[in-house]
Design an enzyme around this catalytic site. Sequence first.
Site, PDB file in Angstrom:
ATOM      1  CG  ASP A   7      -6.364   0.251  -8.176  1.00 60.65           C
ATOM      2  OD1 ASP A   7      -6.102   0.798  -9.270  1.00 60.65           O
ATOM      3  OD2 ASP A   7      -5.519   0.085  -7.281  1.00 60.65           O
ATOM      4  CD  GLU A   9      -1.610  -1.274  -6.283  1.00 54.75           C
ATOM      5  OE1 GLU A   9      -0.527  -1.094  -6.881  1.00 54.75           O
ATOM      6  OE2 GLU A   9      -2.422  -0.358  -6.052  1.00 54.75           O
ATOM      7  CD  GLU A  52      11.851  -1.627 -10.330  1.00 53.02           C
ATOM      8  OE1 GLU A  52      11.944  -2.150 -11.453  1.00 53.02           O
ATOM      9  OE2 GLU A  52      12.684  -1.814  -9.414  1.00 53.02           O
ATOM     10  CG  HIS A 150      -0.335   3.218  -5.167  1.00 53.97           C
ATOM     11  ND1 HIS A 150      -0.555   3.407  -6.519  1.00 53.97           N
ATOM     12  CD2 HIS A 150       0.172   4.392  -4.714  1.00 53.97           C
ATOM     13  CE1 HIS A 150      -0.190   4.630  -6.854  1.00 53.97           C
ATOM     14  NE2 HIS A 150       0.262   5.243  -5.777  1.00 53.97           N
ATOM     15  CG  ASP A 155      -5.310   3.084  -4.512  1.00 55.57           C
ATOM     16  OD1 ASP A 155      -5.280   3.641  -3.401  1.00 55.57           O
ATOM     17  OD2 ASP A 155      -4.293   2.904  -5.208  1.00 55.57           O
TER      18      ASP A 155
END
Length: 235
Positions: A7, A9, A52, A150, A155
């Site tokens: 995963d 980010e 965000e 997250h 994850d």
Amino acid sequence: MREIVFDTETTGIQVSEGHRMVEIGCVEMVNRVETGRVFHAYFNPERSMPPEAQAVHGLSETFLSAQPLFRDVCEELLDFIEDSPLVAHNAAFDFAFLNFELGECGRLHIPRSRMIDTLALSRTKHPGAKHSLDALCVRYGVDRSHRVKHGALLDAQLLAQCYVELTGGRQIGLSLHEAPSAAEAVRQDAIAYDITRPVRAPRPHAASAAELERHARFLAQLTDPVWDLGTAKAA
């Protein structure tokens, strides 16, 4: 078979808009069993972190500015993943960022033929259901209580457990052992999914002698029952 569940980010959604990868987490699986080997790294994206995006993963610009550049750990990452299939949720997203970073380092892109997308697997297996990682964890009883934000490695570890369930569950493949009885199968499921309800034996469904007698008296009261119509016509 060796597979890598991973995963990422990022600073945003689109590579084409200048966003970069800031974290990657990889989990090694052999024959759908986690080996305990992982790869985890943060990266300095050399750009600002939109509020965000930080709200999703909690990685600040200050924290990431002290991390290595992707090119500094690129070889270590490639050594870990080798030529194994790569499993990700909405894999096209993660592949886009990973391949962009590899391209910036002058390395070849990882071909889509190595991509396994658990989002596509979930949509095929559970049409009409929710397909987020959180939804998969709920559906398969995977503990996600420690997932406050997250995180790439966390994850990937959660996804590895969901991937096992999506591709056959805890009992993958054929077994040479005798299949468990129905009661034993229920007991095993109760243990696996922490079901605390007691397992009860099936209740008898045969009518008692008294019930059969009452039924016969009731039938005797019927006038011209349908099951006698054919007999009367033949006579």
